[in-house]
Design a protein around this motif. Structure first.
Motif, PDB file in Angstrom:
ATOM      1  N   VAL A 228       2.415  -8.718   1.164  1.00 34.12           N
ATOM      2  CA  VAL A 228       2.358 -10.289   1.385  1.00 34.12           C
ATOM      3  C   VAL A 228       4.078 -10.047   2.174  1.00 34.12           C
ATOM      4  N   ASP A 229       4.310 -10.524   2.474  1.00 29.61           N
ATOM      5  CA  ASP A 229       5.782 -10.612   3.344  1.00 29.61           C
ATOM      6  C   ASP A 229       5.577 -11.743   4.159  1.00 29.61           C
ATOM      7  N   ALA A 230       6.231 -12.535   4.500  1.00 30.94           N
ATOM      8  CA  ALA A 230       6.785 -13.739   5.418  1.00 30.94           C
ATOM      9  C   ALA A 230       6.335 -13.259   7.007  1.00 30.94           C
ATOM     10  N   ASP A 231       6.680 -12.643   7.148  1.00 33.79           N
ATOM     11  CA  ASP A 231       5.625 -12.392   8.544  1.00 33.79           C
ATOM     12  C   ASP A 231       4.680 -11.098   8.415  1.00 33.79           C
ATOM     13  N   GLU A 232       4.288 -10.009   7.419  1.00 35.46           N
ATOM     14  CA  GLU A 232       3.550  -9.317   7.663  1.00 35.46           C
ATOM     15  C   GLU A 232       2.802  -8.988   5.818  1.00 35.46           C
ATOM     16  N   ALA A 233       1.213  -8.940   6.223  1.00 34.82           N
ATOM     17  CA  ALA A 233       0.530  -8.503   4.657  1.00 34.82           C
ATOM     18  C   ALA A 233      -0.207  -7.332   4.910  1.00 34.82           C
ATOM     19  N   ALA A 234      -0.758  -6.675   4.473  1.00 28.88           N
ATOM     20  CA  ALA A 234      -1.405  -5.531   4.019  1.00 28.88           C
ATOM     21  C   ALA A 234      -2.090  -5.658   2.543  1.00 28.88           C
ATOM     22  N   PHE A 235      -3.825  -4.416   2.923  1.00 27.72           N
ATOM     23  CA  PHE A 235      -4.438  -4.679   2.167  1.00 27.72           C
ATOM     24  C   PHE A 235      -5.434  -3.742   1.772  1.00 27.72           C
ATOM     25  N   PHE A 236      -6.315  -3.252   0.942  1.00 25.02           N
ATOM     26  CA  PHE A 236      -7.061  -3.065   0.905  1.00 25.02           C
ATOM     27  C   PHE A 236      -8.897  -3.566   0.973  1.00 25.02           C
ATOM     28  N   LEU A 237      -9.797  -2.670   1.862  1.00 25.67           N
ATOM     29  CA  LEU A 237     -10.730  -3.509   1.952  1.00 25.67           C
ATOM     30  C   LEU A 237     -12.018  -2.536   1.572  1.00 25.67           C
ATOM     31  N   SER A 238     -12.597  -2.572   0.194  1.00 27.59           N
ATOM     32  CA  SER A 238     -13.468  -1.052   0.301  1.00 27.59           C
ATOM     33  C   SER A 238     -14.626  -1.963  -0.434  1.00 27.59           C
ATOM     34  N   LEU A 239     -15.110  -0.427   0.542  1.00 29.10           N
ATOM     35  CA  LEU A 239     -16.840  -0.423  -0.130  1.00 29.10           C
ATOM     36  C   LEU A 239     -17.087   0.590  -1.194  1.00 29.10           C
ATOM     37  N   HIS A 240     -17.422   0.786  -2.056  1.00 31.71           N
ATOM     38  CA  HIS A 240     -17.487   1.535  -3.442  1.00 31.71           C
ATOM     39  C   HIS A 240     -19.100   1.708  -4.191  1.00 31.71           C
ATOM     40  N   ASP A 241     -18.962   3.513  -4.038  1.00 34.94           N
ATOM     41  CA  ASP A 241     -20.682   3.439  -4.229  1.00 34.94           C
ATOM     42  C   ASP A 241     -20.515   4.464  -5.997  1.00 34.94           C
ATOM     43  N   PRO A 242     -20.959   3.540  -6.840  1.00 32.48           N
ATOM     44  CA  PRO A 242     -19.985   4.199  -7.977  1.00 32.48           C
ATOM     45  C   PRO A 242     -21.277   5.398  -7.921  1.00 32.48           C
ATOM     46  N   LEU A 243     -22.744   5.468  -7.830  1.00 27.90           N
ATOM     47  CA  LEU A 243     -23.782   6.324  -8.243  1.00 27.90           C
ATOM     48  C   LEU A 243     -23.554   8.020  -7.524  1.00 27.90           C
ATOM     49  N   ALA A 244     -22.393   7.841  -6.101  1.00 28.16           N
ATOM     50  CA  ALA A 244     -21.567   9.111  -5.303  1.00 28.16           C
ATOM     51  C   ALA A 244     -20.510   9.108  -5.864  1.00 28.16           C
ATOM     52  N   GLN A 245     -19.756   7.593  -6.542  1.00 27.08           N
ATOM     53  CA  GLN A 245     -18.265   8.271  -6.801  1.00 27.08           C
ATOM     54  C   GLN A 245     -17.463   8.059  -5.791  1.00 27.08           C
TER      55      GLN A 245
END
Length: 248
Positions: A164-181
Protein backbone atom coordinates in the motif's frame (compact mmCIF):
# COMPACT_ATOMS: atom_id res chain seq x y z
CA UNK A 1 -10.78 -20.75 -12.44
CA UNK A 2 -12.01 -20.40 -16.02
CA UNK A 3 -9.59 -19.85 -18.92
CA UNK A 4 -6.59 -20.76 -16.77
CA UNK A 5 -3.87 -23.32 -17.40
CA UNK A 6 -0.38 -23.96 -16.05
CA UNK A 7 1.22 -21.38 -18.36
CA UNK A 8 -1.23 -18.54 -17.57
CA UNK A 9 0.57 -17.21 -14.51
CA UNK A 10 3.95 -17.11 -16.22
CA UNK A 11 2.61 -15.54 -19.40
CA UNK A 12 0.79 -12.80 -17.44
CA UNK A 13 3.54 -12.14 -14.90
CA UNK A 14 6.72 -12.55 -16.95
CA UNK A 15 7.42 -8.95 -17.95
CA UNK A 16 7.04 -7.69 -14.37
CA UNK A 17 7.79 -10.87 -12.45
CA UNK A 18 10.89 -9.64 -10.66
CA UNK A 19 9.07 -6.43 -9.66
CA UNK A 20 5.96 -8.29 -8.52
CA UNK A 21 8.15 -10.56 -6.40
CA UNK A 22 9.88 -7.56 -4.87
CA UNK A 23 13.20 -8.56 -6.40
CA UNK A 24 13.01 -11.94 -4.69
CA UNK A 25 15.20 -13.35 -1.96
CA UNK A 26 18.96 -13.18 -2.56
CA UNK A 27 19.97 -16.41 -4.35
CA UNK A 28 23.25 -17.06 -2.54
CA UNK A 29 21.86 -19.10 0.41
CA UNK A 30 19.94 -21.38 -1.97
CA UNK A 31 22.97 -21.80 -4.24
CA UNK A 32 25.21 -22.60 -1.26
CA UNK A 33 22.74 -25.20 0.02
CA UNK A 34 22.22 -26.84 -3.37
CA UNK A 35 25.92 -27.03 -4.18
CA UNK A 36 26.62 -28.52 -0.75
CA UNK A 37 24.48 -31.46 -1.84
CA UNK A 38 25.63 -31.59 -5.46
CA UNK A 39 28.89 -29.69 -6.06
CA UNK A 40 29.07 -30.69 -9.71
CA UNK A 41 26.92 -32.39 -12.30
CA UNK A 42 23.55 -31.80 -13.93
CA UNK A 43 20.68 -29.90 -12.34
CA UNK A 44 17.11 -29.29 -13.43
CA UNK A 45 14.88 -26.53 -12.06
CA UNK A 46 11.12 -27.09 -12.27
CA UNK A 47 9.47 -23.79 -13.20
CA UNK A 48 12.70 -21.89 -13.81
CA UNK A 49 10.99 -18.52 -14.34
CA UNK A 50 13.49 -15.70 -14.84
CA UNK A 51 16.39 -17.70 -13.43
CA UNK A 52 16.95 -16.00 -10.06
CA UNK A 53 18.70 -19.13 -8.69
CA UNK A 54 19.41 -21.05 -11.91
CA UNK A 55 21.82 -18.41 -13.26
CA UNK A 56 24.10 -18.20 -10.18
CA UNK A 57 23.87 -21.98 -9.79
CA UNK A 58 25.26 -22.34 -13.31
CA UNK A 59 27.93 -19.80 -12.40
CA UNK A 60 28.85 -22.02 -9.46
CA UNK A 61 29.75 -24.83 -11.86
CA UNK A 62 26.66 -26.99 -12.32
CA UNK A 63 25.18 -27.68 -15.74
CA UNK A 64 21.71 -26.22 -15.24
CA UNK A 65 18.60 -26.74 -17.31
CA UNK A 66 15.31 -25.06 -16.50
CA UNK A 67 11.87 -26.16 -17.62
CA UNK A 68 8.95 -23.76 -17.78
CA UNK A 69 5.53 -23.90 -19.41
CA UNK A 70 5.64 -20.17 -20.18
CA UNK A 71 7.57 -19.04 -23.26
CA UNK A 72 7.31 -15.49 -21.92
CA UNK A 73 9.18 -16.49 -18.75
CA UNK A 74 11.87 -18.25 -20.78
CA UNK A 75 12.25 -15.11 -22.90
CA UNK A 76 12.86 -13.06 -19.73
CA UNK A 77 15.42 -15.65 -18.60
CA UNK A 78 17.27 -15.28 -21.91
CA UNK A 79 17.51 -11.50 -21.43
CA UNK A 80 19.22 -11.77 -18.06
CA UNK A 81 23.02 -11.43 -17.79
CA UNK A 82 24.24 -15.02 -17.65
CA UNK A 83 20.88 -16.35 -18.80
CA UNK A 84 22.52 -18.11 -21.72
CA UNK A 85 24.31 -20.38 -19.22
CA UNK A 86 20.96 -22.01 -18.35
CA UNK A 87 19.48 -24.40 -20.89
CA UNK A 88 15.85 -23.38 -21.46
CA UNK A 89 13.32 -26.18 -21.82
CA UNK A 90 9.77 -25.34 -22.81
CA UNK A 91 7.34 -27.81 -21.34
CA UNK A 92 5.12 -28.94 -18.51
CA UNK A 93 6.99 -30.38 -15.53
CA UNK A 94 4.03 -32.68 -14.85
CA UNK A 95 5.74 -35.53 -16.67
CA UNK A 96 8.97 -33.91 -17.95
CA UNK A 97 8.07 -34.85 -21.51
CA UNK A 98 10.16 -33.19 -24.18
CA UNK A 99 13.51 -33.08 -22.36
CA UNK A 100 14.88 -36.28 -23.87
CA UNK A 101 13.73 -39.77 -23.03
CA UNK A 102 17.01 -40.92 -21.50
CA UNK A 103 18.17 -37.68 -19.87
CA UNK A 104 18.97 -37.83 -16.16
CA UNK A 105 20.10 -35.41 -13.45
CA UNK A 106 22.03 -35.31 -10.20
CA UNK A 107 19.72 -32.64 -8.77
CA UNK A 108 16.12 -31.63 -9.42
CA UNK A 109 14.85 -28.65 -7.47
CA UNK A 110 11.83 -26.35 -7.27
CA UNK A 111 11.50 -22.95 -5.59
CA UNK A 112 8.78 -20.65 -4.27
CA UNK A 113 6.09 -23.36 -3.97
CA UNK A 114 6.16 -23.99 -7.73
CA UNK A 115 5.22 -27.65 -7.19
CA UNK A 116 1.84 -26.37 -5.96
CA UNK A 117 1.11 -25.09 -9.49
CA UNK A 118 0.08 -28.66 -10.29
CA UNK A 119 -3.45 -28.27 -8.99
CA UNK A 120 -4.44 -31.90 -8.49
CA UNK A 121 -3.11 -34.54 -6.13
CA UNK A 122 -2.79 -37.09 -8.92
CA UNK A 123 -0.74 -34.64 -10.98
CA UNK A 124 1.55 -33.94 -8.04
CA UNK A 125 2.10 -37.68 -7.49
CA UNK A 126 2.74 -38.10 -11.21
CA UNK A 127 5.34 -35.32 -11.10
CA UNK A 128 7.16 -36.99 -8.20
CA UNK A 129 7.34 -40.22 -10.16
CA UNK A 130 8.58 -38.45 -13.31
CA UNK A 131 11.28 -36.70 -11.29
CA UNK A 132 12.35 -39.93 -9.60
CA UNK A 133 12.72 -41.59 -13.00
CA UNK A 134 15.07 -38.78 -14.11
CA UNK A 135 17.34 -38.90 -11.04
CA UNK A 136 20.68 -40.64 -11.17
CA UNK A 137 21.46 -43.03 -8.30
CA UNK A 138 22.07 -40.95 -5.18
CA UNK A 139 20.58 -37.85 -6.80
CA UNK A 140 18.65 -35.25 -4.81
CA UNK A 141 15.24 -33.59 -4.99
CA UNK A 142 15.01 -30.24 -3.18
CA UNK A 143 11.66 -28.48 -2.74
CA UNK A 144 11.03 -25.03 -1.29
CA UNK A 145 7.38 -24.92 -0.26
CA UNK A 146 5.11 -22.73 1.79
CA UNK A 147 3.11 -24.19 4.64
CA UNK A 148 -0.61 -24.83 4.19
CA UNK A 149 -2.74 -21.82 5.22
CA UNK A 150 -3.51 -23.08 8.72
CA UNK A 151 -5.22 -19.90 9.89
CA UNK A 152 -7.42 -19.92 6.78
CA UNK A 153 -8.76 -23.44 7.12
CA UNK A 154 -12.28 -22.28 7.97
CA UNK A 155 -12.31 -19.47 5.39
CA UNK A 156 -13.63 -19.93 1.88
CA UNK A 157 -12.54 -16.47 0.70
CA UNK A 158 -10.16 -13.80 1.92
CA UNK A 159 -8.25 -10.66 0.95
CA UNK A 160 -4.60 -9.92 1.77
CA UNK A 161 -2.92 -6.58 1.13
CA UNK A 162 0.81 -6.85 0.49
CA UNK A 163 1.65 -3.36 -0.74
CA UNK A 164 0.00 0.00 0.00
CA UNK A 165 1.76 3.14 -1.25
CA UNK A 166 0.63 6.66 -2.09
CA UNK A 167 0.35 5.87 -5.79
CA UNK A 168 0.01 2.08 -5.90
CA UNK A 169 -1.69 -0.76 -4.05
CA UNK A 170 -1.39 -4.50 -4.46
CA UNK A 171 -3.45 -7.26 -2.90
CA UNK A 172 -4.62 -10.84 -3.25
CA UNK A 173 -8.22 -11.98 -3.71
CA UNK A 174 -8.44 -15.67 -2.85
CA UNK A 175 -11.08 -18.40 -3.05
CA UNK A 176 -10.17 -21.38 -0.88
CA UNK A 177 -11.41 -24.97 -1.12
CA UNK A 178 -10.01 -26.67 2.01
CA UNK A 179 -11.24 -30.13 0.96
CA UNK A 180 -9.40 -30.01 -2.37
CA UNK A 181 -6.55 -28.01 -0.75
CA UNK A 182 -6.88 -25.58 -3.62
CA UNK A 183 -6.66 -21.79 -3.80
CA UNK A 184 -7.73 -19.73 -6.83
CA UNK A 185 -6.24 -16.27 -6.53
CA UNK A 186 -5.94 -12.95 -8.32
CA UNK A 187 -2.93 -10.79 -7.61
CA UNK A 188 -4.21 -7.28 -8.30
CA UNK A 189 -1.94 -4.27 -8.71
CA UNK A 190 -3.63 -0.88 -9.04
CA UNK A 191 -2.08 2.50 -9.75
CA UNK A 192 -3.25 5.77 -11.31
CA UNK A 193 -2.71 4.49 -14.84
CA UNK A 194 -4.01 0.94 -14.88
CA UNK A 195 -5.02 -2.22 -13.08
CA UNK A 196 -3.00 -5.39 -13.57
CA UNK A 197 -4.40 -8.87 -12.93
CA UNK A 198 -2.12 -11.84 -12.38
CA UNK A 199 -4.16 -15.01 -11.75
CA UNK A 200 -2.75 -18.07 -10.04
CA UNK A 201 -4.21 -21.38 -8.94
CA UNK A 202 -2.42 -23.83 -6.69
CA UNK A 203 -2.90 -26.90 -4.52
CA UNK A 204 -0.97 -26.87 -1.25
CA UNK A 205 0.44 -30.08 0.19
CA UNK A 206 0.65 -31.09 3.85
CA UNK A 207 4.23 -32.07 4.81
CA UNK A 208 3.17 -35.61 5.73
CA UNK A 209 1.38 -35.91 2.38
CA UNK A 210 4.53 -34.68 0.63
CA UNK A 211 6.55 -37.43 2.30
CA UNK A 212 4.02 -40.01 1.15
CA UNK A 213 4.22 -38.75 -2.44
CA UNK A 214 7.99 -39.06 -2.29
CA UNK A 215 7.79 -42.57 -0.83
CA UNK A 216 5.40 -43.67 -3.58
CA UNK A 217 8.03 -42.50 -6.07
CA UNK A 218 10.76 -44.45 -4.28
CA UNK A 219 12.50 -41.42 -2.78
CA UNK A 220 13.95 -41.33 0.73
CA UNK A 221 13.59 -38.28 3.00
CA UNK A 222 16.89 -36.62 3.96
CA UNK A 223 15.98 -33.45 5.85
CA UNK A 224 13.36 -30.77 6.32
CA UNK A 225 14.33 -27.32 7.57
CA UNK A 226 12.84 -23.85 7.79
CA UNK A 227 15.26 -22.07 5.47
CA UNK A 228 18.29 -22.42 3.22
CA UNK A 229 20.67 -21.79 6.11
CA UNK A 230 18.97 -24.29 8.42
CA UNK A 231 16.55 -23.98 11.31
CA UNK A 232 13.90 -26.30 12.69
CA UNK A 233 10.66 -26.41 10.74
CA UNK A 234 7.82 -26.03 13.23
CA UNK A 235 4.94 -26.20 10.76
CA UNK A 236 4.67 -22.46 10.10
CA UNK A 237 6.20 -20.57 7.21
CA UNK A 238 8.11 -22.21 4.41
CA UNK A 239 10.17 -25.38 4.50
CA UNK A 240 13.02 -26.82 2.47
CA UNK A 241 12.43 -30.55 2.03
CA UNK A 242 15.12 -32.84 0.62
CA UNK A 243 14.74 -36.36 -0.76
CA UNK A 244 17.23 -38.73 -2.32
CA UNK A 245 17.11 -41.48 -4.91
CA UNK A 246 18.46 -44.89 -3.98
CA UNK A 247 22.04 -45.75 -4.80
CA UNK A 248 22.84 -48.35 -7.39
Amino acid sequence: MRDYDISTYGDRAAAEYDVLMGGGEAPEPAVTFLTSLVPEGDALELGVGTGRVAIPLARAGLRVAGIDSSTAMLAELAKKPGGDAVEPLHGDFLNLAGIGADRTFDLVYSLCSTLYFLCGQEDQVRCFRAVAERLRPGGYVVLELGSPPYRRMNERQYVDAFQVDADEAAFFLSLHDPLAQRVDRQQIVVDERRTRLVPISFRYIWPSELDLMAALAGLTPVTRQSGWTGGEFTGVGRHISVYRAGTA
